[in-house]
Design an enzyme around this catalytic site. Structure first.
Site, short mmCIF file in Angstrom:
data_model
loop_
_atom_site.label_atom_id
_atom_site.label_comp_id
_atom_site.label_asym_id
_atom_site.label_seq_id
_atom_site.Cartn_x
_atom_site.Cartn_y
_atom_site.Cartn_z
N ASN A 1 -4.48 31.62 3.43
CA ASN A 1 -5.67 30.99 3.99
C ASN A 1 -5.51 29.46 4.01
O ASN A 1 -4.49 28.92 3.56
CB ASN A 1 -6.91 31.40 3.18
N HIS B 1 6.30 18.39 -14.15
CA HIS B 1 6.95 17.18 -14.64
C HIS B 1 7.21 17.27 -16.13
O HIS B 1 6.39 17.79 -16.89
CB HIS B 1 6.07 15.95 -14.37
N ALA C 1 -11.12 33.82 -8.32
CA ALA C 1 -11.13 32.45 -7.79
C ALA C 1 -11.18 31.43 -8.90
O ALA C 1 -11.84 31.62 -9.93
CB ALA C 1 -12.32 32.27 -6.85
#
Length: 206
Positions: free
Chosen positions: A74, A104, A149
């Site tokens: 999406n 990192h 979500a």
């Protein structure tokens, strides 16, 4: 028209990355999808992959990305590899999902400006990943999983698992500058004075 643009996407990627890129020509890619292969990166796209607006798929510095057939991405998804990312067939990504197989280094003793820690990411078949999810390096998600979500995912998730993350207590610590402190104190004193005046007026009315 969209099929023609998808074919053009694949053709351009192949021309500029003869050895590092392979894809089935039957794709459904948005014109705004960005396919990037740099510094010995590799990318393989199986057939019928569908992307919406502003999707980024990037194999960087030797990274390797394989995406199975009929996957769906999406708006705003980012798949970025410096190691290896594998996505099984018919897996769907909600808006703004981010997948990284690297992060990192936080070791200040490292001298290199471009120092990363990497470990592969594996996402199984028929997985549903909800909007705004972040998938971190070293993650393995089994087949048929559902990721709620807004999740931050790292680790191993067995097949057929539903993952819903509830937010815990929010911890905030503010260290005000002297000017902020004086402003806050003066504002409090002003508020207290105003409250006292308002209370006095109310008593007078009674």
């Amino acid at each position: 028209m969209r099929c023609a643009l998808s074919f053009l996407h694949i053709a351009v990627a192949k021309v500029f990355n003869m050895r590092g890129f392979s894809a089935n020509i039957a794709q459904d890619l948005s014109p705004s999808t960005k396919l990037t292969i740099e510094a010995d990166g590799k990318m393989r796209l199986e057939r019928a992959i569908h992307t919406r607006r502003n999707v980024v798929i990037a194999a960087m510095n030797g990274g390797n990305i394989t995406i199975g057939e009929k996957c769906f991405f999406n708006n705003g998804c980012m798949i970025v590899s410096k190691d290896r990312i594998t996505i099984g067939e018919r897996t769907s990504f909600g808006p703004n999902v981010v997948v990284y197989d690297h992060d990192h280094s936080t070791n200040r003793l490292e001298e290199a400006d471009d120092c990363y820690k990497t470990s592969p990411v594996e996402i199984g078949k028929r997985v549903w990943i909800g909007a705004n999810t972040v998938i971190l390096r070293g993650t393995r998600i089994g087949d048929n999983c559902v990721i709620g979500a807004g999740s931050v995912i790292k680790g191993v998730y067995e097949p057929n698992t539903i993952v819903i993350q509830k937010r815990g207590d929010e911890i905030r610590k503010t260290v005000p500058h002297d000017g902020d402190k004086r402003h806050r104190q003066s504002g409090t004193e002003g508020g207290e004075k105003h409250g006292q005046e308002k209370a006095a007026g109310f008593k007078a009315l009674v």
